[in-house]
Scaffold this active site. Structure first.
Site, short mmCIF file in Angstrom:
data_model
loop_
_atom_site.label_atom_id
_atom_site.label_comp_id
_atom_site.label_asym_id
_atom_site.label_seq_id
_atom_site.Cartn_x
_atom_site.Cartn_y
_atom_site.Cartn_z
N HIS A 78 -62.58 -79.22 -85.04
CA HIS A 78 -61.58 -79.25 -86.12
C HIS A 78 -60.34 -78.45 -85.72
O HIS A 78 -59.73 -77.76 -86.56
CB HIS A 78 -62.13 -78.69 -87.43
N ASN B 33 -66.02 -83.05 -95.37
CA ASN B 33 -65.45 -84.09 -94.52
C ASN B 33 -65.08 -85.29 -95.39
O ASN B 33 -65.44 -85.35 -96.57
CB ASN B 33 -66.46 -84.55 -93.47
N TYR C 132 -69.66 -69.98 -89.47
CA TYR C 132 -68.22 -69.91 -89.72
C TYR C 132 -67.68 -68.49 -89.63
O TYR C 132 -66.71 -68.22 -88.93
CB TYR C 132 -67.89 -70.56 -91.08
C1 HEM Z 1 -74.83 -76.72 -88.41
C2 HEM Z 1 -73.76 -77.46 -88.54
C3 HEM Z 1 -72.36 -76.95 -88.35
C4 HEM Z 1 -71.90 -75.87 -87.68
C5 HEM Z 1 -72.71 -74.85 -86.89
C6 HEM Z 1 -70.46 -75.85 -87.83
C7 HEM Z 1 -69.62 -74.90 -87.28
C8 HEM Z 1 -68.25 -74.88 -87.41
C9 HEM Z 1 -67.39 -73.91 -86.81
C10 HEM Z 1 -67.86 -72.75 -85.94
C11 HEM Z 1 -66.13 -74.21 -87.16
C12 HEM Z 1 -64.86 -73.45 -86.77
C13 HEM Z 1 -64.62 -72.40 -87.82
C14 HEM Z 1 -63.39 -71.58 -87.54
O1 HEM Z 1 -63.12 -71.26 -86.38
O2 HEM Z 1 -62.71 -71.20 -88.52
C15 HEM Z 1 -66.17 -75.37 -87.99
C16 HEM Z 1 -65.09 -75.96 -88.60
C17 HEM Z 1 -65.21 -76.91 -89.59
N1 HEM Z 1 -66.36 -77.54 -90.00
FE1 HEM Z 1 -68.19 -77.25 -89.29
N2 HEM Z 1 -70.07 -76.90 -88.60
C18 HEM Z 1 -71.20 -77.61 -88.94
C19 HEM Z 1 -71.25 -78.74 -89.73
C20 HEM Z 1 -70.23 -79.18 -90.51
C21 HEM Z 1 -70.37 -80.13 -91.58
C22 HEM Z 1 -71.66 -80.81 -92.00
C23 HEM Z 1 -69.14 -80.25 -92.14
C24 HEM Z 1 -68.74 -81.07 -93.32
C25 HEM Z 1 -69.52 -81.22 -94.38
C26 HEM Z 1 -68.23 -79.39 -91.42
C27 HEM Z 1 -66.89 -79.24 -91.69
C28 HEM Z 1 -66.04 -78.41 -91.01
C29 HEM Z 1 -64.62 -78.34 -91.26
C30 HEM Z 1 -63.84 -79.13 -92.30
C31 HEM Z 1 -64.11 -77.40 -90.38
C32 HEM Z 1 -62.65 -76.97 -90.24
C33 HEM Z 1 -62.36 -75.87 -91.23
C34 HEM Z 1 -60.89 -75.51 -91.16
O3 HEM Z 1 -60.08 -76.38 -91.51
O4 HEM Z 1 -60.58 -74.37 -90.81
N3 HEM Z 1 -68.91 -78.76 -90.44
N4 HEM Z 1 -67.49 -75.78 -88.13
#
Ligand code: HEM
Length: 500
Positions: A55, A127, A337
């Protein structure tokens, strides 16, 4: 005519010259004494912070949630009470592309919203799809390595992508969504978004229900074909960001209707599949959408880095009345996160204005890099203390969650109720003919450069979802349909063995 304001260095002292380095003689070398030059160069060298691991490319805007209906029988959260208006910040993103990637790629879109509620921040990090590819935290880093760059070539690899996706049959529904016309939205304004997971809500009496969050676009769904997207990416890589910014600047505020789906604890016990599996749908016919209110975006950020790049969302941020669930994937996210943000932005990232709660924050966390807010002055840094400082409030505790069974590594595929193809098959059957054809052509195009074994694996999955889906994909990918039918008779392990 503009009247120029005075330039200073980082310590506020006036700068005499911002164009000409101090040199020894008119044609001589630069001297160390040009401390303003040293400061400028040193700061510039440190301006890049790590991008989000996934992302990375995104755009943001401020807005508000207005609750127009009464769901207080399900939740006591102040943000969800009738008439509540809550300020917010939303960041939209693609998943696989890096910070400089083009907006109109085939991918899911992240939609992360921070609600600045009177009880602290609630982050809904979702999402534009109702389900996700995978369901165990172990698979998450691998998913991202498969869709991101190949370690050998440094390029994206369809082979890696499809190999991983097809080895985990639970990806099937999400693959169908991403390969459908919804895989490239025309704009962020023209797509729905979802919390995806099963969360919980609990009311004043501490009665819990399970819940899913849905936001449906009021602008209507609009998507781009591969051809349209390619043309746009060639001209304007920031197309979605520009669209959002300009719509807000002209006062055409995008809006979504917020809904929840609710399942009682009793219903969950008797549901025909695991209601906490993020790859599964809760059908609307069985669990109807309940309207909550209107979500609107209405203000652009002043500074991209400060407000969009430094925004930090985490599913761990909930408020009383909203809680988690046994969803193992959600549980894993609760750690990931904050941990990523402590690395990406530092331990004090919640003090950055876009992340800071609008209510008083009373915590015993102290010190750390970039602590610039006074650090709670002389107040005690330990608890309990006799000075009357901040104590926990047991009345906001979540009701106890009943858990069943022994601790073990359970594979959901061993659960006899698990069907990885039901949701994808149901989706196929409701698609109009032109959408079916787009899905088939997009899939055949995307998988074209992969080896045949992977194409057959996917074709067998398509067949299991719906025989017509399997036949049409086999034809488009120029596969032997009889072989696809034979492969579809194998169980998961057999299919993998036959297509490895
Ligand atoms: C175990 C599953 C998941 C892990 C370990 C994970 C981990 C992460 C990490 C580490 C980031 C970066 C955070 C940052 O640097 O601020 C991220 C961003 C993001 N994740 Fe996940 N994620 C997972 C599943 C999901 C799922 C299922 C969704 C949606 C329902 C999702 C939606 C997002 C979104 C929208 C961002 C961007 C947030 C932003 O705009 O700053 N992720 N994720």
């Amino acid at each position: 005519m503009n009247e120029y304001k005075k330039l200073t260095n980082e310590a506020g002292a006036p700068v005499a010259d911002n164009e000409n380095a101090i040199t020894a003689g008119p044609r001589g070398p630069v001297v160390m004494q040009d401390v303003w030059l040293l400061e400028k160069m040193a700061h510039f060298n440190r301006e890049v912070i790590p991008e989000r691991r996934m992302h990375a490319k995104g755009w943001g805007a401020y807005g508000k949630l207005t609750v127009t209906r009464d769901i207080s029988r399900y939740t006591k959260a102040k943000v969800l009470q009738p008439g509540a208006v809550t300020e917010s910040f939303t960041r939209f993103s693609t998943v696989a592309g890096e910070r400089g990637a083009a907006d109109c790629e085939r991918d899911i879109r992240g939609v992360a919203t921070k609600f600045y509620t009177p009880e602290g921040n609630w982050d809904l990090v979702g999402n534009n799809t109702p389900t996700f590819f995978i369901r165990d935290v172990h698979n998450f880093s691998d998913l991202n390595r498969a869709v991101k760059r190949d370690p050998h070539t440094g390029r994206r690899s369809a082979q890696n992508n499809w190999d991983f996706w097809t080895l985990l049959p639970e990806c099937f529904h999400q693959i169908t969504v991403v390969m459908s016309d919804r895989g490239i939205p025309a704009s962020f304004r023209n797509m729905h978004f979802f919390g995806e997971h099963t969360f919980s809500l609990y009311n004043e009496k501490n009665e819990r229900v399970w819940c899913k969050f849905h936001f449906k676009t009021q602008q209507g769904i609009k998507n781009l074909t591969n051809g349209e997207a390619a043309a746009i990416n060639g001209m304007d890589r920031e197309y979605h960001g520009k669209d959002l910014y300009e719509a807000i600047e002209r006062g055409d505020f995008p809006r979504w209707t917020m809904y929840i789906q609710v399942m009682t604890e009793e219903q969950a016990l008797n549901h025909y599949e695991n209601p906490f599996d993020i790859t599964k749908i809760w059908p609307h016919k069985e669990y109807p959408l309940i309207e909550v209110g209107v979500y609107e975006l209405n203000r652009n950020p002043e500074n991209y880095f400060a407000e969009v790049e430094q925004a930090a969302f985490t599913p761990a941020h909930v408020v009383p009345g909203i809680g988690f669930s046994p969803d193992r994937f959600l549980q894993g996210r609760l750690f990931a996160y904050g941990d990523a943000q402590r690395y990406r932005l530092g331990v004090n990232h919640n003090h950055i204005p876009v992340n800071r709660a609008k209510v008083e924050v009373n915590e015993y966390h102290r010190d750390g890099f970039m602590r610039v807010d006074g650090n709670y002055g002389a107040t005690p840094a330990y608890s309990p203390n006799s000075a009357g400082y901040w104590t926990a409030q047991p009345e906001v505790a979540e009701p106890p969650m009943a858990i069943d069974g022994a601790m073990w590594r359970y594979d959901p595929k061993d659960d006899p109720t698990d069907d990885c193809f039901r949701a994808g098959g149901n989706l196929w059957r409701v698609l109009a003919e032109d959408k079916k054809e787009l899905l088939i052509q997009n899939t055949a195009g995307d998988i074209a450069s992969c080896t045949e074994n992977i194409k057959y694996r996917h074709a067998a999955h398509c067949y299991l979802a719906d025989p017509e889906y399997g036949r049409r994909f086999a034809e488009a990918a120029k596969l032997d349909f009889e072989k696809v039918k034979e492969l579809s008779k194998l169980d998961h392990k057999g299919l993998i063995a036959a297509t490895i």
